[in-house]
Scaffold this motif. Sequence first.
Motif, mmCIF file in Angstrom:
data_model
loop_
_atom_site.group_PDB
_atom_site.id
_atom_site.type_symbol
_atom_site.label_atom_id
_atom_site.label_comp_id
_atom_site.label_asym_id
_atom_site.label_seq_id
_atom_site.Cartn_x
_atom_site.Cartn_y
_atom_site.Cartn_z
ATOM 1 N N VAL A 129 -4.113 -3.768 2.739
ATOM 2 C CA VAL A 129 -4.529 -2.712 1.809
ATOM 3 C C VAL A 129 -6.049 -2.685 1.665
ATOM 4 O O VAL A 129 -6.697 -1.638 1.803
ATOM 5 C CB VAL A 129 -3.883 -2.928 0.416
ATOM 6 N N GLY A 144 0.854 0.031 2.020
ATOM 7 C CA GLY A 144 -0.011 -0.382 0.912
ATOM 8 C C GLY A 144 -0.486 0.754 0.041
ATOM 9 O O GLY A 144 -0.896 0.533 -1.094
ATOM 10 N N THR A 166 -4.671 -3.695 -5.459
ATOM 11 C CA THR A 166 -3.814 -4.895 -5.448
ATOM 12 C C THR A 166 -4.224 -5.906 -6.521
ATOM 13 O O THR A 166 -3.426 -6.751 -6.893
ATOM 14 C CB THR A 166 -3.840 -5.586 -4.072
#
Lengths: 239, 101
Positions: free
Chosen positions: A35, A154, A160
């Motif tokens: 990601v 992602g 994240t």
Amino acid sequence: MVTAPGVGRAGVLAGVRAGFPFAIAGGLLALSFGVVAQGAGLSQWAAILMSTIVFAGSAQFAAIAIVGGGGAVGAAIVAAALMNSRFLAMSIALAPSLPGGPLWRALQGQATVDASWAIAARGDGTFDRALLFGSTAIQYVFWVGGTVLGAFGGGVLGDTDRFGLDAVYPAFFAGLLIKELHEPRARRVALAGGVIALALVPVAPAGVPILAASLAALAGLTRQAQADTAKRIRVGTAS
Amino acid sequence: MSETAALIAGCAIVTFAIKAAGPVALGGRELPLAFRSVVTLLAPALFSALVVTQALADGKHLAVGPETAGVAAGALVAWRTGHIVACVVVAAVVTALLRAL
């Protein structure tokens, strides 16, 4: 030359089993790499290619952080090398346990990753190659697989950090560290290594404080430490 | 794209060279007791440094944040249970919860 025992199938499978939990944890990290790499301007395939041929988490994160922040490619490569400098210490430690000609030894050295190196350590200064290869193999599969998932899936995750994935890496190392702290001498060395690293954080580039912390292991040169190591070698303690 | 290619190739080459250096220079030979004694203590030194530089620092500054507490919680789990997956999951969940507050 010392003759090292061959690499048996049973030993490699034992390595795969021992490495499995670390592979899962590493897969989570790789997911977040997939990601983050796109946020830094890498394409999906570039992120996957990087995980496939570099296969060094901390170095990959360090490199893309620099590129993503507008830094030069050369600076990113230097940062990756410095983050990886700890593998120099680990690969020197491994060296006597890797047989064969220089090229074959260089290739075997590529199996040096943090968790495998710790798993393969016999506790007497030598390493079990089969365990090293097996645990690295399973971690490699999850590292690349996690990156693929992160690169293609992602987008739904977004940031994240929101899921605390940035805590996974240090927690991974905390888990590795705790397994090493059975003896008072190891606890003192861990404390000293931590202090050395923290003292250097404000003044040295990332990665250097970690390599410098390996100086704490020189505590192994004391007469008592060498006597203890000699005892473990005689007993043949398998970890 | 060529910049990305240079980045990936450069990282791959330096990583290969670093991991090869030790075995190429010193491989396949018995090393003295002092060397082996130092090697047994390398793991606590390196892993401790990896933990503190990530959990207690942000770039060049010493800093504590939600991830510090998360890592501490994960470490506690690893210490009590020995489970590495539980350790990292707890660390991530505690960090995420503290950020959400």
